[in-house]
Scaffold this active site. Structure first.
Site, PDB file in Angstrom:
ATOM      1  N   HIS A 384      40.060  32.060  39.350  1.00  0.00           N
ATOM      2  CA  HIS A 384      40.908  32.596  38.282  1.00  0.00           C
ATOM      3  C   HIS A 384      40.729  34.107  38.170  1.00  0.00           C
ATOM      4  CE1 HIS A 384      42.542  32.803  34.041  1.00  0.00           C
ATOM      5  NE2 HIS A 384      41.739  33.868  34.054  1.00  0.00           N
ATOM      6  N   GLU A 385      39.483  34.559  38.134  1.00  0.00           N
ATOM      7  CA  GLU A 385      39.228  35.988  37.951  1.00  0.00           C
ATOM      8  C   GLU A 385      39.714  36.792  39.146  1.00  0.00           C
ATOM      9  OE1 GLU A 385      38.563  37.054  35.217  1.00  0.00           O
ATOM     10  OE2 GLU A 385      37.619  35.402  34.156  1.00  0.00           O
ATOM     11  N   HIS A 388      43.339  37.617  39.046  1.00  0.00           N
ATOM     12  CA  HIS A 388      43.773  38.846  38.378  1.00  0.00           C
ATOM     13  C   HIS A 388      43.877  39.994  39.379  1.00  0.00           C
ATOM     14  CE1 HIS A 388      43.879  37.447  34.295  1.00  0.00           C
ATOM     15  NE2 HIS A 388      42.616  37.045  34.314  1.00  0.00           N
ATOM     16  N   GLU A 409      47.650  35.964  32.871  1.00  0.00           N
ATOM     17  CA  GLU A 409      46.670  34.888  32.682  1.00  0.00           C
ATOM     18  C   GLU A 409      47.156  33.580  33.288  1.00  0.00           C
ATOM     19  OE1 GLU A 409      43.656  35.004  31.720  1.00  0.00           O
ATOM     20  OE2 GLU A 409      43.629  37.085  31.069  1.00  0.00           O
ATOM     21  N   HIS A 477      45.764  34.051  26.681  1.00  0.00           N
ATOM     22  CA  HIS A 477      45.222  32.792  27.202  1.00  0.00           C
ATOM     23  C   HIS A 477      45.935  31.598  26.575  1.00  0.00           C
ATOM     24  CE1 HIS A 477      41.926  35.742  27.732  1.00  0.00           C
ATOM     25  NE2 HIS A 477      41.806  35.139  28.896  1.00  0.00           N
TER      26      HIS A 477
END
Length: 581
Positions: A384-385, A388, A409, A477
Site C-alpha cells: 500500500h505504502e 503511493h 489512498e 482513508h
C-alpha cells in the site's frame, strides 16, 4: 515589437481555423463531459483519418477546444507509447509563463490522430503577475506556519544525507521558492492566486510538505503533505509471512540487508527509534541465516526481515509482465526502507508506516506499533505504502481531503491487494492490514469486499459515492473505499442495490484483467487533480484501449462504477470498431 505583432497576426488565423475545425467535427464526437462551468474535461472522437485532429497540432488543438486565452500555454510533462501503439501525452498548463498547480491535460493519439483528451483546464483571471512579497519574506511565513522546532537544513547529518540520497552534491533541504498559480484551499476563497511554493522539510516533528504562500499578503493558502500516511503500522519480519528467501549482500563485517535486484538497489536500514536518517545503520548478521538462534538481534529486529522481503515482492510485482515497470519511478529508483522509525524525540514507539515522497526523499519508514498494532510491516501494508510512490510517479494525485487525495489512498489499497494476491495468494486479499492487530476484535483496517464491516479498526466505510458512512470532510482513508470496492466488484463481480437506489449486476473480469486496466488508467489517463468522475472516464478509456468499446471488459468497468454510485450503467454504442479507438 514588430515581430511580436506579426506572430500574433499569423497565429490568429490558425486558432480561428482550429476553432472552426473543432466545431465542424462535432459529428466526430463519441462522448464528451464538461465541468459545471462548461469546460471540456473529457472527449472521445471517432477514428477519422480525414480529421484535423493531428498529432503535430496537439497543443494548438487543445487551446482551441478548451477555448484557452492567449496567456494560457501547455508544456509537455511526459510522453509514452504503450504496447497498443497509443501515444499518451500529459501537458502542464501555464498562465503568463507561470505553472498552474494541478492543472494538467492529456492527449491520446493513434496513427497520427488525436482520439481521446481528458484533464483539468483552469480559467485563470489574475491580472498582474507581480508578487508583493519577496521569496525570503514568503519563506519566513511558510516556516512560521509549520512551526518546527528544528528544520532538516539546520542539521549537518541530514544535509549530508540528502546529498547522498539524491546523488547530488548541491542538494539541500533549504527551501527554494517558486512563483506559481495555485488554488486557495485554506482561507476559504477557493480561487486561484499568485503564490510562492516551498518544500518545507522539518525535523522536530519530522515532516515533508508543500506550503503555498499568497504572494499578495503572505497568508498560507495551501498545505500538501508529502508523507503519505495510510494509518497502517508496518515494520518487518517473516513472522507475518513465514520462512521466506530473501537476498542480502556481503561486506567486510558479514551480511547486511542490502541487494541489487534486477539492477535496482534495495536497502533496509535501522533508525534505532529515531527520526534522524543520517544516523541510520545497516541490519547485519555474521551468517546467512536470519533466524532465531542464528541472528543475535533477532528478537528486537525480526520485523526488518518483513520490510525487506516486502520490498522485494513489491519490486518483483511491478517488474512482472504486463506492467514491466523498473522500480517505483519506472526508472530504477533505489528502494529504501527505514525500520524502527519514530517521530518522537523521546524514542517512543510509533504505530504507523509511511511513504515519504518529494524530490529529497522517496523512501519508506516503519514504526514499531503500540498496544493495538504490531510492527507495521505486513505485506499488504508495505505494498500500500509503495503504491503511493507508484501514484506519485504516474498520475501524481494530490494528497489531502480533495477527491484526488481520496483516489490516492484508494489506489494504494488496490495495489496492496494486488501485490498480496500475487505474492501470497493464501492471505486475505480484500482485507487491508489483517495481520497487524493484537486484538481479535479487529479483522482489518479496511474491508474492500465489505467496506461497511463493523470489525474494521478504522470504523465503517462507504461502498457508495456520497452514500452511508461517506465523510463530508473528505477524510481520504474513509472515502477511498468507494474506489477500492469498485475494484473488488470489477474483478470478482457482484449484484445488489446501492445506497442511492442503483440496482446493479456486475460480471467480474478477474483480478488480473482488472489490475491492468487500473494501471493503464493511472499511467496514461489520470492527472493530479482528478476526482471520481475523472477516474471513471480514465478506467473506461483504458479498458477501451485494451479491449474495444463494446467489450465485456468495458461493460464491467462501467457497470461497476454504476454499482458504487458514479455514472450511468453501460449502454452499447452503434459504433462498429475492429480495434481500440
Amino acid at each position: 515589437m514588430i515581430m511580436k505583432i506579426v506572430t500574433k497576426l499569423l497565429l490568429a488565423p490558425a486558432l480561428l481555423l482550429y476553432c472552426f475545425s473543432v466545431k465542424a467535427q462535432d459529428y466526430d464526437t463519441l462522448d464528451i463531459h464538461r465541468s459545471e462551468k462548461g469546460t471540456v474535461q473529457f472527449a472521445r472522437f471517432r477514428a477519422n483519418a480525414n480529421s484535423n485532429r493531428k498529432t503535430q497540432n496537439d497543443t494548438l488543438f487543445l487551446k482551441a477546444i478548451l477555448k484557452a486565452k492567449n496567456e494560457d500555454g501547455f508544456r509537455l510533462l511526459k510522453e509514452n507509447t504503450d504496447e497498443l501503439g497509443i501515444t499518451h501525452k500529459k501537458f502542464q498548463q501555464y498562465f503568463k509563463g507561470l505553472k498552474v498547480e494541478n492543472a494538467e491535460f492529456l492527449i491520446h493519439e493513434k496513427n497520427g490522430n488525436i482520439e481521446v483528451i481528458n484533464g483539468d483546464f483552469q480559467d485563470i483571471t489574475i491580472q498582474a503577475i507581480k508578487s508583493s512579497i519577496n521569496e525570503q519574506q514568503a519563506r519566513i511565513k511558510a516556516t512560521e506556519y509549520v512551526g518546527s522546532k528544528k528544520y532538516k537544513w539546520e542539521d549537518t547529518e541530514m544535509e549530508k544525507f540528502v546529498k547522498q540520497n539524491t546523488n547530488n552534491p548541491n542538494a539541500t533541504y533549504y527551501p527554494k521558492g517558486e512563483l506559481v498559480i495555485s488554488k486557495d484551499y485554506l482561507t476559504g476563497s477557493n480561487i486561484f492566486k499568485l503564490s510562492w511554493k516551498f518544500t518545507i522539510s522539518s525535523m522536530e516533528p519530522n515532516n515533508e510538505q508543500l506550503i503555498y504562500v499568497d504572494a499578495s499578503n503572505g497568508s498560507i493558502i495551501n498545505n500538501v503533505p508529502l508523507i503519505f500516511d495510510s494509518n497502517i503500522p508496518c515494520t518487518a519480519q517473516t513472522r507475518y509471512s513465514g520462512t521466506q528467501t530473501i537476498a542480502g549482500d556481503t561486506y567486510s563485517g558479514g551480511i547486511r540487508l542490502q541487494e541489487s535486484r534486477n539492477g535496482v538497489n534495495v536497502q533496509t536500514l535501522n533508525l534505532h527509534n529515531s527520526y534522524n536518517y543520517g544516523s541510520a545503520t545497516d541490519f547485519t548478521n555474521n551468517n546467512t541465516n536470519w533466524t532465531s538462534g542464528s541472528w543475535s538481534t533477532f528478537n528486537q529486529d525480526q520485523w526488518a526481515l518483513d520490510a525487506h522481503w516486502g520490498a522485494e515482492k513489491v519490486l518483483d510485482y511491478w517488474r512482472a509482465a504486463p506492467r514491466n515497470r523498473n522500480s517505483i519511478d519506472g526508472n530504477g529508483l533505489r528502494v529504501l526502507g527505514y525500520v524502527h522509525y519514530t517521530p518522537y524525540s523521546n524514542g517512543s514507539s510509533w504505530p504507523n508506516a509511511q511513504w515519504v515522497g518529494g524530490s529529497n526523499s522517496n523512501f519508506m519508514q516503519y514504526g514499531d506499533g503500540n498496544s493495538t498494532f504490531r510492527p507495521l510491516t505486513a505485506l499488504d501494508v508495505c505494498a500500500h505504502e509503495f503504491g503511493h510512490g507508484i501514484t506519485q510517479f504516474t498520475a501524481n494525485l494530490t494528497a489531502g481531503t480533495q477527491e484526488s487525495g481520496v483516489l490516492n489512498e484508494g489506489f494504494s489499497d488496490i495495489w496492496g491487494a494486488c501485490v498480496e494476491h500475487w505474492a501470497a495468494p493464501n492471505k486475505q486479499t480484500w482485507l487491508m492490514g489483517e495481520e497487524i492487530f493484537y486484538s481479535p476484535s479487529y479483522t482489518c483496517l479496511r474491508d474492500l469486499q465489505n467496506p461497511k464491516s463493523s470489525t474494521a479498526e478504522e470504523g465503517q466505510h462507504p461502498d457508495t459515492y456520497h452514500g452511508q458512512f461517506w465523510d463530508n470532510n473528505g477524510e481520504p482513508h474513509t472515502n477511498s473505499t468507494v474506489l477500492s470496492h469498485w475494484f473488488y466488484l470489477l474483478s470478482q463481480g457482484g449484484s445488489g442495490t446501492n445506497d442511492i437506489g442503483n440496482t446493479y449486476n456486475v460480471n467480474g473480469i478477474t483480478l488480473d484483467v482488472a489490475q491492468q486496466i487500473v494501471y493503464n488508467a493511472e499511467v496514461s489517463y489520470l492527472y493530479s487533480s482528478a476526482n471520481y468522475s475523472a477516474a471513471r472516464n480514465a478506467t473506461i478509456s483504458a479498458a477501451i484501449d485494451l479491449y474495444t468499446i463494446n467489450s465485456c471488459q468495458v461493460k464491467a468497468v462501467t457497470d461497476a462504477w454504476y454499482a458504487v454510485g458514479v455514472g450511468s450503467p453501460f449502454q452499447y454504442t452503434n459504433v462498429s470498431v475492429s480495434g481500440p479507438l
